[in-house]
Scaffold this motif. Structure first.
Motif, PDB file in Angstrom:
ATOM      1  N   ALA A  84       0.834  -1.211   0.000  1.00 33.02           N
ATOM      2  CA  ALA A  84       0.000   0.000   0.000  1.00 33.02           C
ATOM      3  C   ALA A  84       0.864   1.256   0.000  1.00 33.02           C
ATOM      4  O   ALA A  84       0.547   2.246  -0.686  1.00 33.02           O
ATOM      5  CB  ALA A  84      -0.920  -0.011   1.216  1.00 33.02           C
ATOM      6  N   GLU A  85       1.966   1.249   0.742  1.00 30.54           N
ATOM      7  CA  GLU A  85       2.856   2.414   0.791  1.00 30.54           C
ATOM      8  C   GLU A  85       3.542   2.636  -0.558  1.00 30.54           C
ATOM      9  O   GLU A  85       3.761   3.778  -0.976  1.00 30.54           O
ATOM     10  CB  GLU A  85       3.896   2.238   1.896  1.00 30.54           C
ATOM     11  CG  GLU A  85       3.358   2.424   3.301  1.00 30.54           C
ATOM     12  CD  GLU A  85       2.887   3.850   3.555  1.00 30.54           C
ATOM     13  OE1 GLU A  85       3.335   4.779   2.851  1.00 30.54           O
ATOM     14  OE2 GLU A  85       2.063   4.042   4.463  1.00 30.54           O
ATOM     15  N   HIS A 102      12.487  -0.482  -0.249  1.00 29.96           N
ATOM     16  CA  HIS A 102      12.530  -0.801   1.178  1.00 29.96           C
ATOM     17  C   HIS A 102      13.397   0.184   1.954  1.00 29.96           C
ATOM     18  O   HIS A 102      13.213   0.366   3.153  1.00 29.96           O
ATOM     19  CB  HIS A 102      13.046  -2.226   1.401  1.00 29.96           C
ATOM     20  CG  HIS A 102      14.278  -2.563   0.619  1.00 29.96           C
ATOM     21  ND1 HIS A 102      14.226  -2.927  -0.707  1.00 29.96           N
ATOM     22  CD2 HIS A 102      15.588  -2.571   0.969  1.00 29.96           C
ATOM     23  CE1 HIS A 102      15.456  -3.169  -1.145  1.00 29.96           C
ATOM     24  NE2 HIS A 102      16.296  -2.952  -0.145  1.00 29.96           N
ATOM     25  N   ASP A 103      14.340   0.830   1.273  1.00 31.19           N
ATOM     26  CA  ASP A 103      15.213   1.774   1.973  1.00 31.19           C
ATOM     27  C   ASP A 103      14.443   2.988   2.480  1.00 31.19           C
ATOM     28  O   ASP A 103      14.604   3.408   3.627  1.00 31.19           O
ATOM     29  CB  ASP A 103      16.352   2.231   1.054  1.00 31.19           C
ATOM     30  CG  ASP A 103      17.381   1.130   0.828  1.00 31.19           C
ATOM     31  OD1 ASP A 103      17.390   0.170   1.631  1.00 31.19           O
ATOM     32  OD2 ASP A 103      18.156   1.227  -0.136  1.00 31.19           O
ATOM     33  N   PHE A 104      13.594   3.575   1.633  1.00 32.31           N
ATOM     34  CA  PHE A 104      12.910   4.793   2.067  1.00 32.31           C
ATOM     35  C   PHE A 104      11.537   4.532   2.687  1.00 32.31           C
ATOM     36  O   PHE A 104      10.950   5.418   3.309  1.00 32.31           O
ATOM     37  CB  PHE A 104      12.787   5.797   0.902  1.00 32.31           C
ATOM     38  CG  PHE A 104      11.826   5.398  -0.187  1.00 32.31           C
ATOM     39  CD1 PHE A 104      10.482   5.745  -0.121  1.00 32.31           C
ATOM     40  CD2 PHE A 104      12.265   4.693  -1.300  1.00 32.31           C
ATOM     41  CE1 PHE A 104       9.599   5.394  -1.130  1.00 32.31           C
ATOM     42  CE2 PHE A 104      11.387   4.340  -2.312  1.00 32.31           C
ATOM     43  CZ  PHE A 104      10.046   4.685  -2.228  1.00 32.31           C
ATOM     44  N   LEU A 105      11.034   3.292   2.549  1.00 29.89           N
ATOM     45  CA  LEU A 105       9.726   2.986   3.126  1.00 29.89           C
ATOM     46  C   LEU A 105       9.806   2.292   4.483  1.00 29.89           C
ATOM     47  O   LEU A 105       8.793   2.169   5.172  1.00 29.89           O
ATOM     48  CB  LEU A 105       8.915   2.115   2.162  1.00 29.89           C
ATOM     49  CG  LEU A 105       8.437   2.807   0.884  1.00 29.89           C
ATOM     50  CD1 LEU A 105       7.704   1.819  -0.009  1.00 29.89           C
ATOM     51  CD2 LEU A 105       7.530   3.983   1.221  1.00 29.89           C
ATOM     52  N   ALA A 106      10.985   1.861   4.880  1.00 31.69           N
ATOM     53  CA  ALA A 106      11.128   1.153   6.159  1.00 31.69           C
ATOM     54  C   ALA A 106      10.574   1.946   7.344  1.00 31.69           C
ATOM     55  O   ALA A 106       9.875   1.384   8.198  1.00 31.69           O
ATOM     56  CB  ALA A 106      12.589   0.782   6.395  1.00 31.69           C
ATOM     57  N   ILE A 122      15.855  -1.300   8.319  1.00 29.33           N
ATOM     58  CA  ILE A 122      15.509  -2.306   7.320  1.00 29.33           C
ATOM     59  C   ILE A 122      14.170  -2.922   7.726  1.00 29.33           C
ATOM     60  O   ILE A 122      13.757  -2.831   8.885  1.00 29.33           O
ATOM     61  CB  ILE A 122      16.582  -3.409   7.200  1.00 29.33           C
ATOM     62  CG1 ILE A 122      16.743  -4.147   8.543  1.00 29.33           C
ATOM     63  CG2 ILE A 122      17.904  -2.835   6.730  1.00 29.33           C
ATOM     64  CD1 ILE A 122      17.675  -5.354   8.458  1.00 29.33           C
ATOM     65  N   ILE A 123      13.491  -3.521   6.760  1.00 27.99           N
ATOM     66  CA  ILE A 123      12.210  -4.172   7.032  1.00 27.99           C
ATOM     67  C   ILE A 123      12.483  -5.658   7.234  1.00 27.99           C
ATOM     68  O   ILE A 123      13.177  -6.285   6.422  1.00 27.99           O
ATOM     69  CB  ILE A 123      11.225  -3.968   5.868  1.00 27.99           C
ATOM     70  CG1 ILE A 123      11.140  -2.483   5.491  1.00 27.99           C
ATOM     71  CG2 ILE A 123       9.839  -4.481   6.242  1.00 27.99           C
ATOM     72  CD1 ILE A 123      10.334  -2.222   4.229  1.00 27.99           C
ATOM     73  N   VAL A 124      11.945  -6.214   8.305  1.00 27.66           N
ATOM     74  CA  VAL A 124      12.219  -7.616   8.623  1.00 27.66           C
ATOM     75  C   VAL A 124      10.924  -8.369   8.901  1.00 27.66           C
ATOM     76  O   VAL A 124       9.898  -7.784   9.244  1.00 27.66           O
ATOM     77  CB  VAL A 124      13.151  -7.744   9.844  1.00 27.66           C
ATOM     78  CG1 VAL A 124      14.525  -7.171   9.546  1.00 27.66           C
ATOM     79  CG2 VAL A 124      12.541  -7.065  11.069  1.00 27.66           C
ATOM     80  N   THR A 125      11.011  -9.677   8.762  1.00 26.90           N
ATOM     81  CA  THR A 125       9.911 -10.559   9.139  1.00 26.90           C
ATOM     82  C   THR A 125      10.008 -10.853  10.633  1.00 26.90           C
ATOM     83  O   THR A 125      11.036 -10.577  11.259  1.00 26.90           O
ATOM     84  CB  THR A 125       9.983 -11.888   8.368  1.00 26.90           C
ATOM     85  OG1 THR A 125      11.067 -12.675   8.907  1.00 26.90           O
ATOM     86  CG2 THR A 125      10.210 -11.660   6.885  1.00 26.90           C
ATOM     87  N   PRO A 126       8.978 -11.445  11.232  1.00 27.27           N
ATOM     88  CA  PRO A 126       9.065 -11.828  12.644  1.00 27.27           C
ATOM     89  C   PRO A 126      10.149 -12.869  12.921  1.00 27.27           C
ATOM     90  O   PRO A 126      10.513 -13.086  14.075  1.00 27.27           O
ATOM     91  CB  PRO A 126       7.672 -12.389  12.941  1.00 27.27           C
ATOM     92  CG  PRO A 126       6.774 -11.695  11.970  1.00 27.27           C
ATOM     93  CD  PRO A 126       7.598 -11.586  10.724  1.00 27.27           C
ATOM     94  N   ALA A 133      12.020  -4.582  -1.637  1.00 23.67           N
ATOM     95  CA  ALA A 133      11.028  -4.200  -2.649  1.00 23.67           C
ATOM     96  C   ALA A 133      11.685  -3.305  -3.686  1.00 23.67           C
ATOM     97  O   ALA A 133      12.677  -2.623  -3.405  1.00 23.67           O
ATOM     98  CB  ALA A 133       9.853  -3.482  -1.995  1.00 23.67           C
ATOM     99  N   GLY A 134      11.118  -3.322  -4.896  1.00 24.43           N
ATOM    100  CA  GLY A 134      11.665  -2.489  -5.962  1.00 24.43           C
ATOM    101  C   GLY A 134      10.713  -2.404  -7.138  1.00 24.43           C
ATOM    102  O   GLY A 134       9.650  -3.030  -7.156  1.00 24.43           O
TER     103      GLY A 134
END
Length: 208
Positions: A84-85, A102-106, A122-126, A133-134
């Motif tokens: 969505a972002e 992912h760099d600017f949306l984290a 950074i964006i991570v999973t649980p 993303a790209g």
């Protein structure tokens, strides 16, 4: 004059004082039995312990299962929020630009999906795997595209890989779903490609 003891008379010879054959064995074999109420109480205690062990085992299993389910649910929320972002960020542009989204949306992701110092999150999973993303229709590349972008969810355990990939197949805004580089179009293919190691990558290409 000394009289010899008469066999069979009290106070007499060896036959008079000797214990009957088998008397000692009978004495040793005799054991005092526990009262019935005490035996019943011991049985009840053992039954209670056994039932408690079963209940505790079941509760541990439920806790583990519910914990894994919660983490998978949190991951699905993160994927939805990231997609969505991306759409929001490029809503007024002619194309999805080349770059690492992912760099600017984290910083815009849920707090439990962020890791790292402020400004370099950074964006991570649980489970600790990264989410990238790209732009473009090829996962892992940075290419401009008028209507495609991708998300790569890395290092998932088998159960989470299956649950996430199967849910993604049902979304109409998704062009393709792959597991470790292999396109999956059915639940059977997903189960075949999500292995038992905790290193499954789920790659998604979205239609923007």
């Amino acid at each position: 004059m000394r009289h010899e003891g008469t066999p069979g008379r009290a106070g007499g010879g060896a036959a008079a004082v000797a214990a009957p054959p088998g008397a000692a064995a009978a004495s040793r074999g005799h054991r005092r039995r526990l009262p019935r109420r005490r035996r019943r109480g011991m049985v009840n205690v053992l039954l209670t312990v056994a039932i408690a062990a079963i209940v505790i085992g079941a509760m541990v299993g439920i806790f583990i299962t519910s914990g894994a389910g919660l983490r998978t649910s949190n991951l699905q929320t993160t994927i939805t929020a990231l997609a969505a972002e991306i759409e929001r960020a490029f809503a007024n542009r002619r194309e999805y630009a080349a770059g690492d989204y992912h760099d600017f949306l984290a910083p815009r992701m849920p707090s439990n999906a962020q890791r790292g110092a402020v400004g370099s999150e950074i964006i991570v999973t649980p489970w600790g795997g990264e989410i990238e993303a790209g732009g473009g229709a090829t996962v892992g590349t940075a290419a401009a595209s008028p209507n495609r972008f991708w998300i790569d969810v890395q290092d998932l355990p088998r159960a989470a890989c299956i649950t996430v990939a199967e849910a993604l197949l049902e979304q109409t805004n998704i062009v393709s779903v792959s597991v470790d580089g292999t396109a999956v179009t059915t639940n059977a293919l997903i189960e075949d490609n999500c292995d038992d190691a905790n290193d499954n990558d789920v790659e998604i290409v979205y239609r923007g």
